[in-house]
Motif scaffolding. Structure first.
Motif, mmCIF file in Angstrom:
data_model
loop_
_atom_site.group_PDB
_atom_site.id
_atom_site.type_symbol
_atom_site.label_atom_id
_atom_site.label_comp_id
_atom_site.label_asym_id
_atom_site.label_seq_id
_atom_site.Cartn_x
_atom_site.Cartn_y
_atom_site.Cartn_z
ATOM 1 N N ALA A 19 5.149 13.531 -9.486
ATOM 2 C CA ALA A 19 4.510 14.613 -8.731
ATOM 3 C C ALA A 19 5.151 15.947 -9.063
ATOM 4 C CB ALA A 19 4.637 14.344 -7.236
ATOM 5 N N PRO A 20 4.340 17.020 -9.161
ATOM 6 C CA PRO A 20 4.914 18.361 -9.373
ATOM 7 C C PRO A 20 5.849 18.681 -8.207
ATOM 8 C CG PRO A 20 2.490 18.410 -9.448
ATOM 9 C CD PRO A 20 2.884 17.052 -8.999
ATOM 10 N N VAL A 23 0.842 -1.201 0.000
ATOM 11 C CA VAL A 23 0.000 0.000 0.000
ATOM 12 C C VAL A 23 0.876 1.250 0.000
ATOM 13 C CG1 VAL A 23 -1.578 1.317 1.464
ATOM 14 C CG2 VAL A 23 -2.011 -1.118 1.036
ATOM 15 N N ALA A 24 1.908 1.238 0.835
ATOM 16 C CA ALA A 24 2.845 2.369 0.890
ATOM 17 C C ALA A 24 3.518 2.572 -0.464
ATOM 18 C CB ALA A 24 3.905 2.113 1.960
ATOM 19 N N THR A 25 3.856 1.461 -1.100
ATOM 20 C CA THR A 25 4.556 1.509 -2.376
ATOM 21 C C THR A 25 3.666 2.053 -3.482
ATOM 22 O OG1 THR A 25 5.985 -0.299 -1.731
ATOM 23 C CG2 THR A 25 5.687 0.044 -4.073
ATOM 24 N N ALA A 26 2.408 1.640 -3.489
ATOM 25 C CA ALA A 26 1.480 2.147 -4.505
ATOM 26 C C ALA A 26 1.296 3.655 -4.343
ATOM 27 C CB ALA A 26 0.146 1.427 -4.413
ATOM 28 N N MET A 27 1.202 4.108 -3.089
ATOM 29 C CA MET A 27 1.074 5.555 -2.840
ATOM 30 C C MET A 27 2.347 6.271 -3.281
ATOM 31 S SD MET A 27 -0.877 7.992 -1.742
ATOM 32 C CE MET A 27 -0.167 9.389 -2.613
ATOM 33 N N ALA A 28 3.488 5.717 -2.913
ATOM 34 C CA ALA A 28 4.767 6.354 -3.263
ATOM 35 C C ALA A 28 4.956 6.391 -4.772
ATOM 36 C CB ALA A 28 5.929 5.627 -2.589
ATOM 37 N N GLY A 29 4.451 5.375 -5.475
ATOM 38 C CA GLY A 29 4.570 5.333 -6.925
ATOM 39 C C GLY A 29 3.901 6.524 -7.582
ATOM 40 N N ALA A 30 2.837 7.034 -6.948
ATOM 41 C CA ALA A 30 2.124 8.191 -7.502
ATOM 42 C C ALA A 30 2.956 9.465 -7.402
ATOM 43 C CB ALA A 30 0.790 8.379 -6.788
ATOM 44 N N LEU A 31 4.055 9.407 -6.637
ATOM 45 C CA LEU A 31 4.888 10.598 -6.467
ATOM 46 C C LEU A 31 5.989 10.710 -7.521
ATOM 47 C CD1 LEU A 31 5.369 10.512 -2.599
ATOM 48 C CD2 LEU A 31 3.634 11.726 -3.918
ATOM 49 N N VAL A 32 6.153 9.654 -8.318
ATOM 50 C CA VAL A 32 7.244 9.661 -9.298
ATOM 51 C C VAL A 32 7.115 10.859 -10.238
ATOM 52 C CG1 VAL A 32 8.100 8.459 -11.344
ATOM 53 C CG2 VAL A 32 7.855 7.233 -9.200
ATOM 54 N N LEU A 45 5.766 18.350 -3.654
ATOM 55 C CA LEU A 45 6.697 17.721 -2.718
ATOM 56 C C LEU A 45 7.311 18.760 -1.789
ATOM 57 C CD1 LEU A 45 8.466 15.314 -5.234
ATOM 58 C CD2 LEU A 45 6.551 14.830 -3.707
ATOM 59 N N VAL A 57 1.824 12.150 3.586
ATOM 60 C CA VAL A 57 2.411 11.277 2.580
ATOM 61 C C VAL A 57 3.771 10.752 3.040
ATOM 62 C CG1 VAL A 57 3.662 12.991 1.200
ATOM 63 C CG2 VAL A 57 2.610 11.035 0.079
ATOM 64 N N THR A 61 4.192 6.645 3.108
ATOM 65 C CA THR A 61 5.108 6.029 2.142
ATOM 66 C C THR A 61 6.404 5.520 2.775
ATOM 67 O OG1 THR A 61 6.129 8.168 1.617
ATOM 68 C CG2 THR A 61 4.258 7.494 0.251
#
Lengths: 291, 291
Positions: free
Chosen positions: A199-200, A188-197, A204, A211, A215
């Motif tokens: 990210a504007p 779950v943490a990884t899927a959320m973190a993947g959305a940050l690749v 961040l 977040v 993550t």
């Protein structure tokens, strides 16, 4: 042999967990023999005072700790037993049933092998070894009906010398419990973190607490986790299927709500209340708050 | 009026955020007037030294901070403006566009209202107010073309007196960014925490670090979050749909792997690498690690 029954311990694999075990044992006066497929890792650990190099002249250890990723575990165990490096063997992998099955297939002596797993020692902020990494942590030991009692006694002693609490359970129970409390949260943490690749950068830069908290586990080595998840696939998929379904439903309700239709938002509210209750259970169980 | 331009600030809503703002301002010598629909909350805040009760004889404030949940915000603003309680108004809600639209519909004076949102101050471990809650945090201020410059100046000054960093952006940008870095992580944390409601007590007793980290945001009031998510439904659903799809795919790959078929496990490995990269981006952006 001292009164602890552990005068000499060998550690194979000198990552954060293996080196931390070695450091903890040295602090308690145990002789520690160190090995790793990476010679530099051995040099570093020796330099840090984690023990001495395991060489041809080294004595047979009372206990050998295998601290390698789960896919390498069965072969490493077989090789160590063939070399008769120790009386008793244990490991630290995050999944227990599949590696044990494979070790049995390879012809390992399972009577002197006590599968182990230190739980809750992760920090996600760095991967530095330190002697107090396991202090106060639970440490699963998975005996079965064939395990020699003296092997379990030595494995327990190892855990206690590291400042942790031995928790005996069978391998299937271990894998079912950690699927819920460790492996599914990691995914779950990884899927959320993947959305940050993508990210504007201005998002961040706001340095939001939420977040960062959620993550945290994604900081851990993805190849190690690939192996763990692959070998605990059945239990993890059971937990994850419900979580994924909840998020799919929530997403549909949100899409409707964005058009002004709140028909299904009651289900989102119910999910939020359930999550709040689940978090409270965790805190009430004595979980040390990290978020 | 002192040289800060903020001699007197009124705070409506004395939860953790409102009371912490009041305490921070008192520390900087600002006169603070306190109000809450719950009289006991006012008594407690006065007792803590957060300021004095806002009563009929109170002077008109330079700035009024509305620290209530988003659904209550537009009505509270209209009422405060009708009573002419201050020259300038701001708020702290986690969603900005929808409440502003509603306030405009209610006939609020939007020229003297600067929507605000302190970001990253959450701790998830307790809800205690404290004067340093916002120190070093980003604090979004959402001006638009109609906002009076002197209103923005006063709102910025509030943020600086609280030790935070003002970040100017429009309301839609705010809502899009926080959907990714705050609202979606909250929902993900909540779905994970929901799986713990029926968790075996022996699982929780292992006190694993991973699940504690991931579920942190689920500690926050679910009714407050229901309102936030409902009012930012479009952006949150955009982020969440990808995360939910990733988890559904991972779940299917795990189910196959549990039967010995690793055909789709490469996609899981890719998800793990992507999550690791996303986490690294967050840390490199200066995120203070909490996990």
């Amino acid at each position: 042999m001292t009164d602890t029954g552990l005068a000499t311990v060998a550690v194979l694999g000198l990552g954060q967990v293996g080196t931390s075990i070695a450091l903890a044992l040295r602090d308690r006066g145990v002789r520690v023999l160190l090995a790793d497929s990476d010679g530099q890792a051995v040099d570093s650990a020796v330099d840090r005072g984690a023990g001495e190099r395991l060489d041809e002249d080294a004595p047979r250890a009372d206990l050998l700790v295998i601290a390698v990723p789960p896919e390498a575990l069965p072969g490493t165990l077989r090789n160590a037993q063939e070399r008769n490096l120790a009386s008793v063997y244990t490991d630290v992998a995050g999944v227990k049933a599949a590696p044990a099955t494979r070790a049995r297939q390879l012809g390992c002596d399972m009577t002197g092998f006590v599968p182990g797993h230190p739980i809750g020692e992760e920090t996600f902020t760095d991967d530095a070894a330190r002697p107090d990494l396991f202090r106060g942590a639970a440490w699963a030991l998975c005996e079965d009906e064939g395990t020699r009692p003296d092997a379990v006694t030595l494995a327990r002693r190892l855990v206690e010398l590291c400042g942790a609490m031995p928790v005996l359970m069978d391998a299937d129970t271990h894998d079912r419990l950690v699927a819920l409390i460790s492996h599914a949260p990691y995914l779950v943490a990884t899927a959320m973190a993947g959305a940050l690749v993508d990210a504007p950068v201005e998002a961040l830069g706001l340095r939001p607490a939420g977040v960062g908290c959620v993550t945290g586990p994604a900081a851990v080595d993805p190849e190690l986790w690939r192996q763990v998840l692959n070998q605990n696939a059945r239990w993890v998929s059971c937990v994850l299927s419900e979580i994924a379904a909840d998020l799919v439903d929530a997403c549909a309700a949100l899409q409707l709500a964005s058009t002004g239709d709140d028909s299904y938002f009651g289900e989102v509210a119910e999910l939020l209340r359930r999550g709040h209750a689940g978090r409270r259970r965790l805190v009430e169980a004595g979980h040390k708050s990290t978020g």
